[in-house]
Scaffold this active site. Structure first.
Site, PDB file in Angstrom:
ATOM      1  N   GLY A  46      -8.787   5.774  -4.854  1.00 31.10           N
ATOM      2  CA  GLY A  46      -8.728   5.856  -3.398  1.00 31.10           C
ATOM      3  C   GLY A  46      -8.102   7.133  -2.838  1.00 31.10           C
TER       4      GLY A  46
ATOM      5  N   PRO B 178      -2.548   5.783   7.910  1.00 30.76           N
ATOM      6  CA  PRO B 178      -3.982   5.575   8.116  1.00 30.76           C
ATOM      7  C   PRO B 178      -4.273   4.186   8.667  1.00 30.76           C
ATOM      8  CG  PRO B 178      -3.458   6.193   5.827  1.00 30.76           C
ATOM      9  CD  PRO B 178      -2.191   5.774   6.484  1.00 30.76           C
TER      10      PRO B 178
ATOM     11  N   TYR C  96       2.940  -7.202   4.082  1.00 26.36           N
ATOM     12  CA  TYR C  96       2.381  -5.843   3.942  1.00 26.36           C
ATOM     13  C   TYR C  96       2.811  -4.989   5.142  1.00 26.36           C
ATOM     14  CZ  TYR C  96      -0.836  -1.937   3.495  1.00 26.36           C
ATOM     15  OH  TYR C  96      -1.356  -0.666   3.401  1.00 26.36           O
TER      16      TYR C  96
ATOM     17  N   ASN D 160       2.141   7.621  -2.665  1.00 28.74           N
ATOM     18  CA  ASN D 160       0.916   6.955  -2.220  1.00 28.74           C
ATOM     19  C   ASN D 160       0.719   5.580  -2.858  1.00 28.74           C
ATOM     20  OD1 ASN D 160      -2.136   6.932  -1.439  1.00 28.74           O
ATOM     21  ND2 ASN D 160      -2.117   6.813  -3.678  1.00 28.74           N
TER      22      ASN D 160
ATOM     23  N   VAL E 264       5.535   2.121 -10.751  1.00 30.22           N
ATOM     24  CA  VAL E 264       6.661   2.511  -9.882  1.00 30.22           C
ATOM     25  C   VAL E 264       7.681   1.376  -9.704  1.00 30.22           C
ATOM     26  CG1 VAL E 264       5.360   4.298  -8.630  1.00 30.22           C
ATOM     27  CG2 VAL E 264       5.425   1.949  -7.721  1.00 30.22           C
TER      28      VAL E 264
HETATM   29  N1  LIG Z   1      -7.169   1.656   2.379  1.00 29.92           N
HETATM   30  C1  LIG Z   1      -6.600   1.514   3.547  1.00 29.92           C
HETATM   31  O1  LIG Z   1      -7.217   1.019   4.509  1.00 29.92           O
HETATM   32  C2  LIG Z   1      -5.169   1.956   3.745  1.00 29.92           C
HETATM   33  C3  LIG Z   1      -4.701   2.059   5.060  1.00 29.92           C
HETATM   34  C4  LIG Z   1      -3.389   2.464   5.292  1.00 29.92           C
HETATM   35  C5  LIG Z   1      -2.568   2.749   4.230  1.00 29.92           C
HETATM   36  N2  LIG Z   1      -3.024   2.633   2.945  1.00 29.92           N
HETATM   37  C6  LIG Z   1      -2.083   2.939   1.859  1.00 29.92           C
HETATM   38  O2  LIG Z   1      -2.588   4.020   1.122  1.00 29.92           O
HETATM   39  C7  LIG Z   1      -2.099   3.947  -0.221  1.00 29.92           C
HETATM   40  C8  LIG Z   1      -3.271   4.097  -1.183  1.00 29.92           C
HETATM   41  O3  LIG Z   1      -4.167   2.996  -0.988  1.00 29.92           O
HETATM   42  P1  LIG Z   1      -5.719   3.106  -1.310  1.00 29.92           P
HETATM   43  O4  LIG Z   1      -6.435   2.638  -0.105  1.00 29.92           O
HETATM   44  O5  LIG Z   1      -6.072   4.397  -1.885  1.00 29.92           O
HETATM   45  O6  LIG Z   1      -5.841   1.898  -2.389  1.00 29.92           O
HETATM   46  P2  LIG Z   1      -6.319   1.896  -3.928  1.00 29.92           P
HETATM   47  O7  LIG Z   1      -7.627   2.594  -4.033  1.00 29.92           O
HETATM   48  O8  LIG Z   1      -6.226   0.479  -4.360  1.00 29.92           O
HETATM   49  O9  LIG Z   1      -5.219   2.786  -4.682  1.00 29.92           O
HETATM   50  C9  LIG Z   1      -3.915   2.331  -4.853  1.00 29.92           C
HETATM   51  C10 LIG Z   1      -3.235   3.204  -5.896  1.00 29.92           C
HETATM   52  O10 LIG Z   1      -1.883   2.738  -6.062  1.00 29.92           O
HETATM   53  C11 LIG Z   1      -1.609   2.621  -7.448  1.00 29.92           C
HETATM   54  N3  LIG Z   1      -0.613   1.589  -7.704  1.00 29.92           N
HETATM   55  C12 LIG Z   1      -0.607   0.311  -7.270  1.00 29.92           C
HETATM   56  N4  LIG Z   1       0.460  -0.335  -7.771  1.00 29.92           N
HETATM   57  C13 LIG Z   1       1.145   0.563  -8.536  1.00 29.92           C
HETATM   58  C14 LIG Z   1       2.305   0.508  -9.327  1.00 29.92           C
HETATM   59  N5  LIG Z   1       3.019  -0.637  -9.444  1.00 29.92           N
HETATM   60  N6  LIG Z   1       2.724   1.618  -9.983  1.00 29.92           N
HETATM   61  C15 LIG Z   1       2.016   2.762  -9.878  1.00 29.92           C
HETATM   62  N7  LIG Z   1       0.894   2.890  -9.145  1.00 29.92           N
HETATM   63  C16 LIG Z   1       0.457   1.790  -8.492  1.00 29.92           C
HETATM   64  C17 LIG Z   1      -2.959   2.300  -8.086  1.00 29.92           C
HETATM   65  O11 LIG Z   1      -2.986   2.784  -9.438  1.00 29.92           O
HETATM   66  P3  LIG Z   1      -2.911   1.851 -10.751  1.00 29.92           P
HETATM   67  O12 LIG Z   1      -3.544   0.540 -10.417  1.00 29.92           O
HETATM   68  O13 LIG Z   1      -3.653   2.659 -11.776  1.00 29.92           O
HETATM   69  O14 LIG Z   1      -1.454   1.762 -11.045  1.00 29.92           O
HETATM   70  C18 LIG Z   1      -3.915   3.122  -7.251  1.00 29.92           C
HETATM   71  O15 LIG Z   1      -4.025   4.437  -7.782  1.00 29.92           O
HETATM   72  C19 LIG Z   1      -1.356   2.631  -0.334  1.00 29.92           C
HETATM   73  O16 LIG Z   1       0.020   2.858  -0.184  1.00 29.92           O
HETATM   74  C20 LIG Z   1      -1.879   1.830   0.855  1.00 29.92           C
HETATM   75  O17 LIG Z   1      -0.964   0.865   1.284  1.00 29.92           O
HETATM   76  C21 LIG Z   1      -4.314   2.245   2.685  1.00 29.92           C
END
Ligand SMILES: NC(=O)c1ccc[n+]([C@@H]2O[C@H](COP(=O)([O-])OP(=O)(O)OC[C@H]3O[C@@H](n4cnc5c(N)ncnc54)[C@H](OP(=O)(O)O)[C@@H]3O)[C@@H](O)[C@H]2O)c1
Length: 254
Positions: free
Chosen positions: A13, A183, A153, A87, A61
């Site tokens: 992502g 975002p 969340y 992130n 993390v």
């Molecule tokens: N998508 C949205 O609509 C949105 C909106 C606002 C904010 N965000 C925020 O943006 C960030 C990225 O989200 P995304 O949309 O890109 O989602 P994503 O595609 O699911 O990516 C999440 C990333 O976080 C990593 N992660 C999760 N738990 C972890 C842990 N315990 N230790 C290390 N890494 C961990 C995952 O890697 P592994 O599984 O390989 O560890 C993955 O690379 C998040 O903080 C999310 O809350 C997302």
């Protein structure tokens, strides 16, 4: 001078898109996530394309001892980061708070708040010692507008914003910058993770609306990280065009 950029959650992502942008700028990258095989494949492709050094470390993390050990080793071998993109994060389910599993509540708090706080606590003294560095934390519009089924969340993302603001105050006498990027609706595997692999349910989150892309957010992260020394962007909110608050979204029929 080549920037040193550390990104947590770089395997998917927004984190992966951000890594791609900094790789194309030929930055020295440290990519962290639990799925280090995914990271390794991307890193090898970027190193082939751009020739920049890319370091991959498996890191959960939530594991405080692992954070201390990995961050210590990164500081010794690569140095303190010019940019730290916190992130890594996730949501679990959309249930009324009274129905949430405690394990899901803990996973969100441990990853989104404690994980981010832990990684930052481990890197920050070296950044302060260098009097340089930029911490970019992924908040969310969910941290600005609560929505039903998202209490925990939303609370974790509000905490990210407050942590950013507090650290900015605590490092005010240094050249360190702190930014919260918030975002709105971004189409990534985020919803699939939230609904534990239920793709049909995840797809509904993005139905009838043109969601943001991971690269839209990566572009903003690249922008805030590349301003002149005197410019500190504290907060960036980015919504989809048909989005007015975290959950006020205008959808058209497919
Ligand atoms: N998508 C949205 O609509 C949105 C909106 C606002 C904010 N965000 C925020 O943006 C960030 C990225 O989200 P995304 O949309 O890109 O989602 P994503 O595609 O699911 O990516 C999440 C990333 O976080 C990593 N992660 C999760 N738990 C972890 C842990 N315990 N230790 C290390 N890494 C961990 C995952 O890697 P592994 O599984 O390989 O560890 C993955 O690379 C998040 O903080 C999310 O809350 C997302």
């Amino acid at each position: 001078m080549t920037m040193k950029v550390v990104i947590t959650g770089a395997s998917s992502g927004i984190g992966k898109a951000t890594a791609a942008r900094f790789a194309a700028r030929r930055c020295e990258l440290v990519l962290l996530a639990r799925r280090d095989t995914v990271l390794t494949e991307e890193a090898q492709a970027w190193t082939r394309a751009y020739g920049n050094p890319i370091h991959v470390r498996a890191l959960d993390v939530r594991d405080r001892a692992a954070v201390e050990s990995v961050v210590g080793e990164v500081i010794r071998s690569v140095g303190a980061p010019d940019v730290l993109v916190n992130n890594a994060g996730l949501a679990r389910e959309t249930l009324p708070y009274q129905d949430n599993d405690w394990a899901d509540i803990e996973e969100m708090i441990d990853t989104n708040i404690k994980g981010l706080a832990s990684v930052t606590r481990a890197f920050l003294p070296a950044m302060v010692a260098r009097n340089a560095g930029h911490i970019i934390n992924l908040g969310s519009t969910a941290g600005q507008f609560a929505y039903g089924g998202g209490a925990v969340y939303c609370a974790t993302k509000a905490a990210v914003k407050m942590l950013s603001d507090g650290i900015r105050i605590d490092t005010i006498a240094t050249d360190i910058k702190v930014t919260t990027v918030m975002p709105g609706l971004v189409e990534t595997p985020f919803s699939e993770v939230r609904f534990r692999g239920d793709r049909a349910r995840a797809a509904k989150v993005y139905a009838g609306v043109e969601a943001l892309t991971a690269d839209d957010i990566a572009e903003v992260i690249e922008f805030v990280a590349t301003r002149p020394r005197r410019v500190q962007i504290t907060d960036m909110t980015i919504m989809a065009n048909q989005q007015a608050t975290g959950f006020t979204i205008h959808r058209t029929e497919d």
